[in-house]
Design an enzyme around this catalytic site. Structure first.
Site, PDB file in Angstrom:
ATOM      1  N   GLN A 160     -44.866 -30.772   4.946  1.00  0.00           N
ATOM      2  CA  GLN A 160     -45.843 -31.150   5.963  1.00  0.00           C
ATOM      3  C   GLN A 160     -46.565 -29.939   6.537  1.00  0.00           C
ATOM      4  O   GLN A 160     -47.757 -30.001   6.861  1.00  0.00           O
ATOM      5  CB  GLN A 160     -45.147 -31.921   7.085  1.00  0.00           C
ATOM      6  CG  GLN A 160     -44.597 -33.266   6.649  1.00  0.00           C
ATOM      7  CD  GLN A 160     -43.828 -33.944   7.753  1.00  0.00           C
ATOM      8  OE1 GLN A 160     -44.344 -34.161   8.850  1.00  0.00           O
ATOM      9  NE2 GLN A 160     -42.575 -34.279   7.483  1.00  0.00           N
TER      10      GLN A 160
ATOM     11  N   ILE B 190     -39.508 -19.404   7.780  1.00  0.00           N
ATOM     12  CA  ILE B 190     -38.318 -18.546   7.604  1.00  0.00           C
ATOM     13  C   ILE B 190     -38.126 -18.186   6.129  1.00  0.00           C
ATOM     14  O   ILE B 190     -37.583 -17.122   5.815  1.00  0.00           O
ATOM     15  CB  ILE B 190     -37.059 -19.234   8.181  1.00  0.00           C
ATOM     16  CG1 ILE B 190     -35.875 -18.294   8.183  1.00  0.00           C
ATOM     17  CG2 ILE B 190     -36.736 -20.513   7.432  1.00  0.00           C
ATOM     18  CD1 ILE B 190     -34.651 -18.824   8.928  1.00  0.00           C
TER      19      ILE B 190
ATOM     20  N   TYR C  88     -29.538 -33.339  14.817  1.00  0.00           N
ATOM     21  CA  TYR C  88     -30.954 -33.590  14.504  1.00  0.00           C
ATOM     22  C   TYR C  88     -31.532 -34.578  15.520  1.00  0.00           C
ATOM     23  O   TYR C  88     -32.597 -34.330  16.106  1.00  0.00           O
ATOM     24  CB  TYR C  88     -31.071 -34.148  13.081  1.00  0.00           C
ATOM     25  CG  TYR C  88     -32.495 -34.321  12.597  1.00  0.00           C
ATOM     26  CD1 TYR C  88     -33.200 -33.255  12.057  1.00  0.00           C
ATOM     27  CD2 TYR C  88     -33.132 -35.559  12.664  1.00  0.00           C
ATOM     28  CE1 TYR C  88     -34.504 -33.404  11.596  1.00  0.00           C
ATOM     29  CE2 TYR C  88     -34.434 -35.726  12.209  1.00  0.00           C
ATOM     30  CZ  TYR C  88     -35.114 -34.642  11.671  1.00  0.00           C
ATOM     31  OH  TYR C  88     -36.408 -34.802  11.229  1.00  0.00           O
TER      32      TYR C  88
ATOM     33  N   SER D 172     -39.698 -36.932  15.251  1.00  0.00           N
ATOM     34  CA  SER D 172     -39.197 -37.831  14.198  1.00  0.00           C
ATOM     35  C   SER D 172     -38.980 -39.210  14.798  1.00  0.00           C
ATOM     36  O   SER D 172     -38.825 -39.332  16.026  1.00  0.00           O
ATOM     37  CB  SER D 172     -37.862 -37.287  13.669  1.00  0.00           C
ATOM     38  OG  SER D 172     -37.232 -38.246  12.839  1.00  0.00           O
TER      39      SER D 172
ATOM     40  N   ASN E 197     -43.896 -27.340  13.700  1.00  0.00           N
ATOM     41  CA  ASN E 197     -43.543 -28.289  12.627  1.00  0.00           C
ATOM     42  C   ASN E 197     -42.225 -27.963  11.942  1.00  0.00           C
ATOM     43  O   ASN E 197     -41.613 -28.831  11.320  1.00  0.00           O
ATOM     44  CB  ASN E 197     -44.686 -28.281  11.596  1.00  0.00           C
ATOM     45  CG  ASN E 197     -44.243 -28.781  10.245  1.00  0.00           C
ATOM     46  OD1 ASN E 197     -44.216 -29.983   9.998  1.00  0.00           O
ATOM     47  ND2 ASN E 197     -43.885 -27.861   9.344  1.00  0.00           N
TER      48      ASN E 197
HETATM   49  N1  LIG Z   1     -39.506 -35.385   5.548  1.00  0.00           N
HETATM   50  C1  LIG Z   1     -39.232 -36.362   6.396  1.00  0.00           C
HETATM   51  O1  LIG Z   1     -38.936 -37.486   5.988  1.00  0.00           O
HETATM   52  C2  LIG Z   1     -39.325 -36.122   7.878  1.00  0.00           C
HETATM   53  C3  LIG Z   1     -39.221 -37.227   8.737  1.00  0.00           C
HETATM   54  C4  LIG Z   1     -39.346 -37.035  10.115  1.00  0.00           C
HETATM   55  C5  LIG Z   1     -39.559 -35.756  10.624  1.00  0.00           C
HETATM   56  N2  LIG Z   1     -39.635 -34.695   9.770  1.00  0.00           N
HETATM   57  C6  LIG Z   1     -39.892 -33.381  10.349  1.00  0.00           C
HETATM   58  O2  LIG Z   1     -41.064 -32.852   9.758  1.00  0.00           O
HETATM   59  C7  LIG Z   1     -41.053 -31.425   9.862  1.00  0.00           C
HETATM   60  C8  LIG Z   1     -41.455 -30.802   8.538  1.00  0.00           C
HETATM   61  O3  LIG Z   1     -40.460 -31.069   7.569  1.00  0.00           O
HETATM   62  P1  LIG Z   1     -40.824 -31.372   6.028  1.00  0.00           P
HETATM   63  O4  LIG Z   1     -40.643 -32.816   5.804  1.00  0.00           O
HETATM   64  O5  LIG Z   1     -42.121 -30.759   5.692  1.00  0.00           O
HETATM   65  O6  LIG Z   1     -39.603 -30.618   5.281  1.00  0.00           O
HETATM   66  P2  LIG Z   1     -39.547 -29.217   4.492  1.00  0.00           P
HETATM   67  O7  LIG Z   1     -38.105 -28.905   4.357  1.00  0.00           O
HETATM   68  O8  LIG Z   1     -40.363 -29.295   3.262  1.00  0.00           O
HETATM   69  O9  LIG Z   1     -40.270 -28.186   5.484  1.00  0.00           O
HETATM   70  C9  LIG Z   1     -39.641 -27.624   6.602  1.00  0.00           C
HETATM   71  C10 LIG Z   1     -40.018 -26.147   6.642  1.00  0.00           C
HETATM   72  O10 LIG Z   1     -39.498 -25.573   7.859  1.00  0.00           O
HETATM   73  C11 LIG Z   1     -39.035 -24.283   7.524  1.00  0.00           C
HETATM   74  N3  LIG Z   1     -38.058 -23.800   8.512  1.00  0.00           N
HETATM   75  C12 LIG Z   1     -36.802 -24.247   8.700  1.00  0.00           C
HETATM   76  N4  LIG Z   1     -36.193 -23.520   9.653  1.00  0.00           N
HETATM   77  C13 LIG Z   1     -37.081 -22.607  10.080  1.00  0.00           C
HETATM   78  C14 LIG Z   1     -37.038 -21.562  11.041  1.00  0.00           C
HETATM   79  N5  LIG Z   1     -35.920 -21.313  11.744  1.00  0.00           N
HETATM   80  N6  LIG Z   1     -38.148 -20.822  11.237  1.00  0.00           N
HETATM   81  C15 LIG Z   1     -39.282 -21.043  10.511  1.00  0.00           C
HETATM   82  N7  LIG Z   1     -39.369 -22.001   9.574  1.00  0.00           N
HETATM   83  C16 LIG Z   1     -38.284 -22.774   9.357  1.00  0.00           C
HETATM   84  C17 LIG Z   1     -38.429 -24.438   6.140  1.00  0.00           C
HETATM   85  O11 LIG Z   1     -38.265 -23.183   5.480  1.00  0.00           O
HETATM   86  C18 LIG Z   1     -39.441 -25.364   5.468  1.00  0.00           C
HETATM   87  O12 LIG Z   1     -40.454 -24.657   4.786  1.00  0.00           O
HETATM   88  C19 LIG Z   1     -39.653 -31.066  10.352  1.00  0.00           C
HETATM   89  O13 LIG Z   1     -39.685 -30.801  11.741  1.00  0.00           O
HETATM   90  C20 LIG Z   1     -38.851 -32.332  10.084  1.00  0.00           C
HETATM   91  O14 LIG Z   1     -37.738 -32.447  10.934  1.00  0.00           O
HETATM   92  C21 LIG Z   1     -39.518 -34.849   8.416  1.00  0.00           C
END
Ligand SMILES: NC(=O)c1ccc[n+]([C@@H]2O[C@H](COP(=O)([O-])OP(=O)(O)OC[C@H]3O[C@@H](n4cnc5c(N)ncnc54)[C@H](O)[C@@H]3O)[C@@H](O)[C@H]2O)c1
Length: 271
Positions: free
Chosen positions: A18, A38, A169, A156, A102
């Site tokens: 995202q 990160i 979470y 979320s 994000n």
């Molecule tokens: N994928 C889903 O179904 C879903 C549903 C609801 C909410 N979310 C939320 O959406 C957001 C994006 O997640 P996504 O789905 O793109 O997953 P993803 O795992 O592809 O991306 C998350 C990114 O955050 C980075 N990250 C993690 N810890 C970090 C830190 N301490 N500092 C900097 N970067 C860090 C990771 O390296 C990764 O690139 C998150 O907050 C997640 O909780 C995701």
């Protein structure tokens, strides 16, 4: 003419998923981008780590749209590095207008009383305290610009709906809701709007490549995947669906929207 021409947007967790979708979408609307991630492993998440190459690919996709991208490997838990990056962003672009907090990790482990303390602490540090630190570093830059602005936290559906095996979470995402509301009140006088976008299931590394299956191994009752979505045939959303909502929230079209929880979940939260 883009909706964000001349503006600068900062995105955490921008190496993939995202976060990358937000970077590319906001760049397509005309914004220059500060992208950080990160790009390395944490102890407890089910998800494989993002890489520095992933972050470079985000920057390349932004630059392909003829926008500038300042990309840095930075941990959302490291306030000193975040503050340095905020200074660097202003030195590079002269302003910050929008902040999309994000980044995230998803850990499904054991019952709340069986969870290792370190697992709880890691999720709280990254998701909740990390979100607070990111705003602490970048919001002063938006305030200093005195042009208004917007902050979006990625929360979320789990801020509202409990998920067994994911207590940290859920608690962190729920905490982000109140962080958002307090900030919305504090930043209103500066014409800075603050909202959350609350995704349902999104097709990123967090939920693909076997992570759902691994979560079910840990906790077979842990997921009721999409069973309560109102819209049929759209249970898992593309990252662009969340980016559409974020692009609207940071644009002037949402100028009277602040303090709001915006679900993008096919109606999961109606159930
Ligand atoms: N994928 C889903 O179904 C879903 C549903 C609801 C909410 N979310 C939320 O959406 C957001 C994006 O997640 P996504 O789905 O793109 O997953 P993803 O795992 O592809 O991306 C998350 C990114 O955050 C980075 N990250 C993690 N810890 C970090 C830190 N301490 N500092 C900097 N970067 C860090 C990771 O390296 C990764 O690139 C998150 O907050 C997640 O909780 C995701």
């Amino acid at each position: 003419m883009g909706r964000l021409d001349g503006k600068v947007a900062v995105i955490s967790g921008a190496a993939r998923g995202q976060g990358r979708a937000h970077a590319v979408r906001l760049a397509a609307e005309g914004a220059d981008i500060v992208a950080f991630d990160i790009c390395s492993n944490l102890a407890y998440p089910l998800t494989p780590p993002a890489s520095p190459e992933d972050l470079k690919e985000t920057a390349a996709q932004v630059e392909a749209l003829d926008r500038r991208c300042l990309s840095r490997v930075t941990d959302a838990r490291d306030l000193t590095s975040l503050t340095a990056l905020a200074d660097e962003a202003v030195a590079e672009f002269g302003r910050v207008d929008a902040l999309v907090v994000n980044h995230g990790i998803w850990t499904v482990d054991r019952n709340s009383w069986e969870l290792p303390e370190e697992s709880w602490q890691e999720s709280i540090d990254v998701l909740l305290t990390g979100s607070w630190k990111v705003q602490k570093a970048f919001v002063p830059k938006i305030v200093a610009g005195a042009r208004g602005g917007a902050v979006v936290f990625t929360s979320s559906v789990n801020a509202v709906v409990p998920q067994p095996g994911a207590v940290a979470y859920c608690a962190a995402k729920s905490g982000i809701q109140m962080l958002m509301k307090v900030l919305a009140r504090e930043l209103g006088p500066h014409d800075i709007r603050v909202n959350t976008v609350n995704p349902g299931s999104v097709s990123t590394a967090m939920h693909e490549g076997g992570t759902i299956e691994r979560s079910l191994e840990y906790f077979p009752r842990g997921l009721d995947r999409g069973a309560r979505a109102a819209l049929e045939g759209s249970q898992t959303l593309p990252p662009s669906a969340i980016a559409d909502a974020v692009a609207w929230l940071v644009s002037d079209e949402a100028r009277y929207v602040t303090g709001a929880l915006i679900p993008v979940d096919s109606g999961f939260l109606t159930g």
